[in-house]
Design a protein around this motif. Structure first.
Motif, PDB file in Angstrom:
ATOM      1  N   HIS A  90       2.199  -3.443  -2.892  1.00  0.00           N
ATOM      2  CA  HIS A  90       3.008  -3.894  -1.760  1.00  0.00           C
ATOM      3  C   HIS A  90       4.485  -3.601  -2.009  1.00  0.00           C
ATOM      4  CE1 HIS A  90      -0.334  -5.874   0.220  1.00  0.00           C
ATOM      5  NE2 HIS A  90      -0.653  -6.502  -0.906  1.00  0.00           N
ATOM      6  N   HIS A 150       1.297   6.773  -0.970  1.00  0.00           N
ATOM      7  CA  HIS A 150       1.001   6.123   0.306  1.00  0.00           C
ATOM      8  C   HIS A 150      -0.143   6.846   1.030  1.00  0.00           C
ATOM      9  CE1 HIS A 150       4.719   3.884  -0.242  1.00  0.00           C
ATOM     10  NE2 HIS A 150       5.353   5.019  -0.412  1.00  0.00           N
ATOM     11  N   ARG A 203       2.028  -5.493  -8.755  1.00  0.00           N
ATOM     12  CA  ARG A 203       2.209  -6.653  -7.892  1.00  0.00           C
ATOM     13  C   ARG A 203       3.273  -7.541  -8.532  1.00  0.00           C
ATOM     14  NH1 ARG A 203      -2.885 -10.226  -7.369  1.00  0.00           N
ATOM     15  NH2 ARG A 203      -3.615  -8.553  -5.997  1.00  0.00           N
ATOM     16  N   ALA A 225      -8.668  -4.412  -2.117  1.00  0.00           N
ATOM     17  CA  ALA A 225      -8.032  -5.091  -0.983  1.00  0.00           C
ATOM     18  C   ALA A 225      -6.979  -4.197  -0.342  1.00  0.00           C
ATOM     19  CB  ALA A 225      -7.420  -6.407  -1.445  1.00  0.00           C
ATOM     20  N   LEU A 226      -6.188  -3.515  -1.172  1.00  0.00           N
ATOM     21  CA  LEU A 226      -5.189  -2.581  -0.637  1.00  0.00           C
ATOM     22  C   LEU A 226      -5.864  -1.449   0.123  1.00  0.00           C
ATOM     23  CD1 LEU A 226      -2.599  -2.186  -3.555  1.00  0.00           C
ATOM     24  CD2 LEU A 226      -2.125  -3.032  -1.267  1.00  0.00           C
ATOM     25  N   TYR A 227      -6.944  -0.956  -0.446  1.00  0.00           N
ATOM     26  CA  TYR A 227      -7.676   0.138   0.191  1.00  0.00           C
ATOM     27  C   TYR A 227      -8.164  -0.273   1.578  1.00  0.00           C
ATOM     28  CZ  TYR A 227     -11.289   3.663   0.971  1.00  0.00           C
ATOM     29  OH  TYR A 227     -12.054   4.666   1.519  1.00  0.00           O
ATOM     30  N   ALA A 228      -8.747  -1.448   1.659  1.00  0.00           N
ATOM     31  CA  ALA A 228      -9.272  -1.911   2.940  1.00  0.00           C
ATOM     32  C   ALA A 228      -8.155  -2.124   3.960  1.00  0.00           C
ATOM     33  CB  ALA A 228     -10.052  -3.205   2.735  1.00  0.00           C
ATOM     34  N   THR A 229      -6.973  -2.512   3.476  1.00  0.00           N
ATOM     35  CA  THR A 229      -5.869  -2.827   4.383  1.00  0.00           C
ATOM     36  C   THR A 229      -5.082  -1.595   4.801  1.00  0.00           C
ATOM     37  OG1 THR A 229      -5.656  -4.985   3.308  1.00  0.00           O
ATOM     38  CG2 THR A 229      -3.805  -4.256   4.666  1.00  0.00           C
ATOM     39  N   TYR A 230      -4.780  -0.698   3.823  1.00  0.00           N
ATOM     40  CA  TYR A 230      -3.839   0.380   4.088  1.00  0.00           C
ATOM     41  C   TYR A 230      -4.447   1.782   4.078  1.00  0.00           C
ATOM     42  CZ  TYR A 230      -0.357  -3.227   3.212  1.00  0.00           C
ATOM     43  OH  TYR A 230       0.382  -4.379   3.269  1.00  0.00           O
ATOM     44  N   TYR A 231      -5.510   1.999   3.328  1.00  0.00           N
ATOM     45  CA  TYR A 231      -5.955   3.365   3.091  1.00  0.00           C
ATOM     46  C   TYR A 231      -7.261   3.744   3.779  1.00  0.00           C
ATOM     47  CZ  TYR A 231      -2.521   2.918  -0.658  1.00  0.00           C
ATOM     48  OH  TYR A 231      -1.384   2.704  -1.365  1.00  0.00           O
ATOM     49  N   HIS A 281      -8.267   3.737   6.770  1.00  0.00           N
ATOM     50  CA  HIS A 281      -8.158   4.498   8.022  1.00  0.00           C
ATOM     51  C   HIS A 281      -7.816   5.960   7.776  1.00  0.00           C
ATOM     52  CE1 HIS A 281      -3.939   3.641   7.158  1.00  0.00           C
ATOM     53  NE2 HIS A 281      -3.635   4.645   7.959  1.00  0.00           N
TER      54      HIS A 281
END
Length: 592
Positions: free
Chosen positions: A384, A543, A558, A580-586, A588
């Motif tokens: 983040h 990113h 973090r 968790a980062l993957y599911a949120t940001y990557y 798509h």
């Protein structure tokens, strides 16, 4: 009014120098021009002797009145010749002084610019580039007034000593009367010095603020226009401009007091000398010519004092300006190297042991970070905003000084390496690269002085001519403006990548170099990048999913702590912070 001037504070690296220390510092710049100084001094002596001779001769002419015209005519001719010769000597001295001052100001500007360039990135985080620019340009020009006035005052001082000696030779009592008046004039002028110095320092600071405001406004004009904020920009400028107006008015009022006061005191002292000299003439202690000389000598004696006071504004502005320039030159560096071990090639092993870092007095970013990156390993850093990704890259690039722990490069303390040699072996591509005024080819070759057109072409070829030609409509001879106005962020990133290909670094630090390019161009650049990564240590602030997948390791930062460390697939299987980062940001980006 006090609230108005409250914001006119000194910069954190400012320091106070005494007048004696400032003058001594200025004289050090003059030592290399001893020849010019001696020539100027000789002209000062000659002009002072001729100037002092004129009232002496006139007094003789007065005493010869009624005694024949022969001697009077010869003395009158001497006065004319002496006045002309004194004028010529003063003119030559002014010319020599102008050249001398120009040379010294040139050297001072070079020293100031060298000091500004040597400052670390952290220095410019807390100090406006416009204010630093004001010191390198405006304040060095203000410094020249100190030198000009100092050299002029030296000639006046010599004349004072010469005339004072003649007055004492004529009559000791009259000399003592004149001598008694000078401390009063000097005392008033010196009492004014502190107030004048404070006012002068205020004008230099407010001018730096005006310059910084204009500099920032011009750099951000496109943003201001895109949001329709032109009036707000003008209001900001008007506020600092009103402050500048108030400061200059205050300075003008202060300096408007001193000259009338000194003139009044000099007038009273002249009346005393005139009265007492007349009494001595009546008593026969002085001839009419000597009485005239005493009055003329006193006028010449107090004139340098009032002249210094009348120019005190310029003199104090020059001292304040030189103080600001010396403060820039003397300011300490945040990056401190304990050695200068040569750096020719790097294997690229990076290790942090208990690394501690914080920005200034702010919150701690790393508090005991431990990390090891093997030589020639590609590591993607994710997390983040505010987790420390960019900070880690900047510390490795030696842009900031850490406060504790160790940072080792190939097992050597990074602080023991030759800094310039080390930075040549580290390639950095920021997310928003800066372009300089010049041709496209010159911008690409910026990181490798002496690179020719063929070298630039090879760097572009390594990116890929197809990718380059599709994304870059400019030829290598097209000129770019400072900051790259008219060039998209994606095109700037391509130019920055070409710079790095040309540099051939051993350690590569990338802040997502494909973040601002289209997917088709990104794929071509990614292929070129990973060809470049072979045999090099690479840290990528990532990113894009495509970048993370092709890395050897993924670090999840973090709040300054390594939350996870491992391969892409391994971290996904763990179902932890990276998942968790993957599911949120990557997630798509999977189709990209």
């Amino acid at each position: 009014m006090s609230e108005l001037f409250a914001g006119l504070h000194a910069d954190e690296y400012d320091r106070t120098y005494g007048n004696r220390r400032l003058v001594a510092r200025i004289l050090r710049y003059l030592r290399e021009r001893r020849g010019a100084m001696l020539g100027s001094a000789a002209l000062v002596v000659g002009a002072a002797l001729l100037t002092a001779a004129v009232p002496v001769v006139i007094s003789r002419v007065i005493d010869q009145v009624g005694g024949g015209t022969g001697l009077g005519l010869r003395l009158s001719l001497f006065v004319v010749v002496a006045a002309v010769l004194a004028w010529v000597m003063n003119w030559v001295r002014q010319a020599v002084t102008a050249r001398l001052v120009g040379d010294v100001v040139y050297r001072l500007q070079c020293d100031a610019a060298d000091a500004a360039l040597a400052k670390d990135v952290a220095f410019y985080d807390g100090n406006s580039a416009g204010q630093v620019m004001s010191r390198v340009t405006g304040d060095t020009e203000g410094f020249s007034s100190v030198m000009t006035l100092t050299l002029n005052l030296l000639s006046q001082v010599f004349l004072v000593l010469l005339l004072g000696g003649v007055v004492f030779w004529i009559d000791v009592d009259l000399g003592l009367i004149i001598l008694a008046t000078l401390p009063i004039l000097l005392g008033v002028a010196l009492a004014f010095r502190r107030v004048a110095r404070t006012a002068a320092a205020g004008t230099r600071r407010v001018m730096a603020r005006v310059n910084a405001n204009v500099h920032e406004s011009m750099l951000g004009i496109s943003v201001a226009k895109s949001f329709g904020r032109e009036k707000a920009v003008y209001r900001d400028f008007d506020e600092v401009n009103r402050l500048s107006y108030a400061v200059y008015i205050r300075q003008g009022l202060i300096y408007a007091v001193i000259l009338p006061v000194l003139t009044m005191l000099a007038g009273l002292a002249t009346a005393v000398v005139l009265y007492q000299g007349g009494r001595f003439a009546v008593l026969g202690r002085l001839s009419p010519g000597e009485w005239y000389f005493a009055i003329q000598a006193f006028g010449m004696l107090w004139q340098p004092v009032t002249q210094a006071a009348s120019f005190w504004s310029l003199f104090q502005q020059g001292l304040a300006a030189s103080e600001r320039v010396f403060a820039l030159i003397d300011s300490e560096h945040a990056i401190v190297q304990h050695g200068d071990e040569p750096v020719t090639r790097l294997d690229g092993e990076i290790e942090a042991r208990g690394l501690v870092f914080r920005y200034g007095t702010g919150a701690t970013v790393f508090d005991g970070l431990d990390l090891r990156i093997a030589a020639r390993e590609t590591v993607a850093i994710v997390g983040h905003t505010g987790g420390g990704k960019s900070t880690l890259a900047k510390l490795i690039a030696r842009a900031y000084e850490f406060q504790g722990g160790e940072l080792l490069i190939d097992g050597r303390d990074i602080r023991s390496l030759d800094l310039r040699g080390y930075r040549r072996r580290v390639g950095v591509v920021p997310q928003h690269p800066f372009l300089f005024a010049g041709t496209l080819a010159e911008n690409i070759a910026y990181g490798r002085p002496g690179a020719g057109h063929a070298d630039v072409e090879r760097a572009i070829e390594r990116i890929g001519h197809r990718v380059w030609s599709r994304s870059m409509p400019l030829s290598l001879h097209d000129r770019l403006t400072s900051g790259g106005q008219g060039v998209s962020v994606g095109q700037r990133q391509l130019i920055a990548l070409a710079r790095m290909f040309l540099q051939e670094p051993d350690i590569v630090l990338l802040d997502e170099p494909t973040a601002s390019v289209d997917p088709l161009t990104e794929r071509g650049i990614q292929d070129a990048l990973f060809r470049l990564f072979e045999g090099r240590t690479v840290l990528v602030i990532a990113h894009r999913l495509s970048t993370i997948r092709r890395a050897d390791r993924v670090l999840v930062l973090r709040e300054g702590v390594i939350a996870e460390d491992g391969g892409f697939d391994e971290l996904l299987r763990r179902g932890g912070a990276f998942a968790a980062l993957y599911a949120t940001y990557y997630a798509h980006q999977r189709s990209a």
